[in-house]
Scaffold this active site. Sequence first.
Site, PDB file in Angstrom:
ATOM      1  N   GLY A  69       0.818  -1.214   0.000  1.00  0.00           N
ATOM      2  CA  GLY A  69       0.000   0.000   0.000  1.00  0.00           C
ATOM      3  C   GLY A  69       0.849   1.259   0.000  1.00  0.00           C
ATOM      4  O   GLY A  69       2.057   1.204  -0.219  1.00  0.00           O
ATOM      5  N   ILE A  70       0.169   2.397   0.271  1.00  0.00           N
ATOM      6  CA  ILE A  70       0.880   3.676   0.304  1.00  0.00           C
ATOM      7  C   ILE A  70       0.971   4.127   1.756  1.00  0.00           C
ATOM      8  O   ILE A  70       0.011   4.000   2.520  1.00  0.00           O
ATOM      9  CB  ILE A  70       0.125   4.742  -0.522  1.00  0.00           C
ATOM     10  CG1 ILE A  70      -0.018   4.264  -1.960  1.00  0.00           C
ATOM     11  CG2 ILE A  70       0.832   6.088  -0.467  1.00  0.00           C
ATOM     12  CD1 ILE A  70      -0.759   5.224  -2.862  1.00  0.00           C
ATOM     13  N   LYS A  86      -0.539   3.709   6.911  1.00  0.00           N
ATOM     14  CA  LYS A  86      -0.379   2.813   5.755  1.00  0.00           C
ATOM     15  C   LYS A  86      -1.763   2.485   5.227  1.00  0.00           C
ATOM     16  O   LYS A  86      -2.583   1.885   5.934  1.00  0.00           O
ATOM     17  CB  LYS A  86       0.345   1.537   6.201  1.00  0.00           C
ATOM     18  CG  LYS A  86       0.578   0.528   5.105  1.00  0.00           C
ATOM     19  CD  LYS A  86       1.515  -0.566   5.606  1.00  0.00           C
ATOM     20  CE  LYS A  86       1.754  -1.640   4.564  1.00  0.00           C
ATOM     21  NZ  LYS A  86       2.769  -2.609   4.980  1.00  0.00           N
ATOM     22  N   ASP A 176      10.389 -10.723   6.473  1.00  0.00           N
ATOM     23  CA  ASP A 176      10.780  -9.740   5.454  1.00  0.00           C
ATOM     24  C   ASP A 176      11.794  -8.731   6.010  1.00  0.00           C
ATOM     25  O   ASP A 176      11.694  -7.529   5.752  1.00  0.00           O
ATOM     26  CB  ASP A 176       9.532  -9.013   4.927  1.00  0.00           C
ATOM     27  CG  ASP A 176       9.745  -8.432   3.534  1.00  0.00           C
ATOM     28  OD1 ASP A 176      10.763  -8.789   2.886  1.00  0.00           O
ATOM     29  OD2 ASP A 176       8.916  -7.611   3.098  1.00  0.00           O
TER      30      ASP A 176
HETATM   31  N1  LIG Z   1       6.235   3.976  10.493  1.00  0.00           N
HETATM   32  C1  LIG Z   1       6.774   4.579   9.434  1.00  0.00           C
HETATM   33  N2  LIG Z   1       7.348   5.794   9.562  1.00  0.00           N
HETATM   34  C2  LIG Z   1       7.917   6.410   8.488  1.00  0.00           C
HETATM   35  N3  LIG Z   1       7.944   5.890   7.229  1.00  0.00           N
HETATM   36  C3  LIG Z   1       7.392   4.677   7.044  1.00  0.00           C
HETATM   37  C4  LIG Z   1       6.774   3.960   8.127  1.00  0.00           C
HETATM   38  N4  LIG Z   1       6.315   2.782   7.650  1.00  0.00           N
HETATM   39  C5  LIG Z   1       6.627   2.758   6.338  1.00  0.00           C
HETATM   40  N5  LIG Z   1       7.268   3.888   5.956  1.00  0.00           N
HETATM   41  C6  LIG Z   1       7.748   4.203   4.596  1.00  0.00           C
HETATM   42  O1  LIG Z   1       6.875   3.643   3.644  1.00  0.00           O
HETATM   43  C7  LIG Z   1       7.560   2.662   2.820  1.00  0.00           C
HETATM   44  C8  LIG Z   1       6.619   1.503   2.493  1.00  0.00           C
HETATM   45  O2  LIG Z   1       6.165   0.925   3.710  1.00  0.00           O
HETATM   46  P1  LIG Z   1       5.985  -0.635   3.932  1.00  0.00           P
HETATM   47  O3  LIG Z   1       7.350  -1.273   3.792  1.00  0.00           O
HETATM   48  O4  LIG Z   1       5.292  -0.881   5.216  1.00  0.00           O
HETATM   49  O5  LIG Z   1       5.042  -1.015   2.729  1.00  0.00           O
HETATM   50  P2  LIG Z   1       5.017  -2.284   1.830  1.00  0.00           P
HETATM   51  O6  LIG Z   1       3.943  -2.010   0.874  1.00  0.00           O
HETATM   52  O7  LIG Z   1       4.883  -3.514   2.664  1.00  0.00           O
HETATM   53  O8  LIG Z   1       6.459  -2.240   1.153  1.00  0.00           O
HETATM   54  P3  LIG Z   1       7.321  -3.406   0.481  1.00  0.00           P
HETATM   55  O9  LIG Z   1       6.457  -4.116  -0.486  1.00  0.00           O
HETATM   56  O10 LIG Z   1       8.472  -2.677  -0.174  1.00  0.00           O
HETATM   57  O11 LIG Z   1       7.818  -4.262   1.629  1.00  0.00           O
HETATM   58  C9  LIG Z   1       8.773   2.268   3.645  1.00  0.00           C
HETATM   59  O12 LIG Z   1       9.850   1.840   2.846  1.00  0.00           O
HETATM   60  C10 LIG Z   1       9.111   3.563   4.363  1.00  0.00           C
HETATM   61  O13 LIG Z   1       9.888   4.401   3.543  1.00  0.00           O
END
Ligand SMILES: Nc1ncnc2c1ncn2[C@@H]1O[C@H](COP(=O)(O)OP(=O)(O)OP(=O)(O)O)[C@@H](O)[C@H]1O
Length: 323
Positions: A69-70, A86, A176
């Site tokens: 997600g974003i 998120k 992960d």
């Molecule tokens: N608690 C937080 N505080 C600040 N930035 C955050 C936080 N959580 C996530 N982010 C930012 O958002 C990005 C994406 O978050 P996250 O890794 O949770 O998503 P994802 O969709 O699972 O990503 P991926 O598929 O790359 O693992 C992170 O790489 C980070 O830069």
Amino acid sequence: MALLQKRLNLKLDLHIELPHDDQTLPKIDKIFPTRFTNPLITNISTTTQQVACKADLEKLQVLGSGSGGIVYKVRHKKTSAIYALKVVRGGHPDQEIEILGSVDQSPFIVGFRGILEEQFGEVGILLEYMDGGSLDNLVKKTNGSNTLSEETIARIAFQVLSGLDHLHTRKIVHCDIKPANLMIDKTTMNVKIADFGVSCKVTGSEEDQSKTYAGTCAYMSPERFDPYTYGCNPFAGDVWSLGLSLMEVFIGYYPYLKPGQKAESTALMFEICMEEPPSLPNHASEDFRNFINCCLHKDLAKRWSVSQLLFHPFVLRGRSSNS
Ligand SMILES: Nc1ncnc2c1ncn2[C@@H]1O[C@H](COP(=O)(O)OP(=O)(O)OP(=O)(O)O)[C@@H](O)[C@H]1O
């Protein structure tokens, strides 16, 4: 080997982009576990009482996005408190919420602040805001050299192992661990584990093997690709991923490839399963090289557990500088 071949056949269309010279965020293929619906999830409500709905929050900027997600930086309008939100579209992230809800507070894990059920099938996961960004971004900014010092890495090793210990004692496997999922608090320079998008609770049953076949291919251990050859220990996969991540932030590039090199996921999986694990260059200290070797044993019987690693001399260096 047959299972590995089967998994490789299933994933033939995947393309892995690994860290390269232009320093853009690496976009790495991920494998997702089978999602399940947990009826208990509906009972988890927003734990931060003041934030009841999305309207209480003002979106300030996009922090990042991934396959889950974003992620936005948001401000609570009444209290001005800052959070990360998120937003997951298309599919309820039951598993992620269940894990976040079952992890108690730990100084080494990004804090979970609640769930905002939104319209149009969106779910908002409210999290502690980590103002220093992720470890991979920090490394890209450090002195232009893309690396961290051993002293800093020893401290990070202690913190992440403490977070993993907290998870593993609750039978949770992160699945992960990678530099992009290790987040920094700028004031304290403490590192916390984030992103429970593919994490799972293990029960000791045969199912565990398929549950933990998830995560970012590049950081997956040999036994997660090929349990028939290498055996199964769900917790040991997190140790492998941590060793590879810490090696990466020391040498400045993903250890299985040369700087700037790219690889197909199939080639990488074969490399991880068939070749000797990478090791640190000679200029690294004896302690550090030994620590990485302890994390990257392909033989599960020889790979150290999190509780053993917490007393490794390299980690004890980090523990003393942490207090
Ligand atoms: N608690 C937080 N505080 C600040 N930035 C955050 C936080 N959580 C996530 N982010 C930012 O958002 C990005 C994406 O978050 P996250 O890794 O949770 O998503 P994802 O969709 O699972 O990503 P991926 O598929 O790359 O693992 C992170 O790489 C980070 O830069």
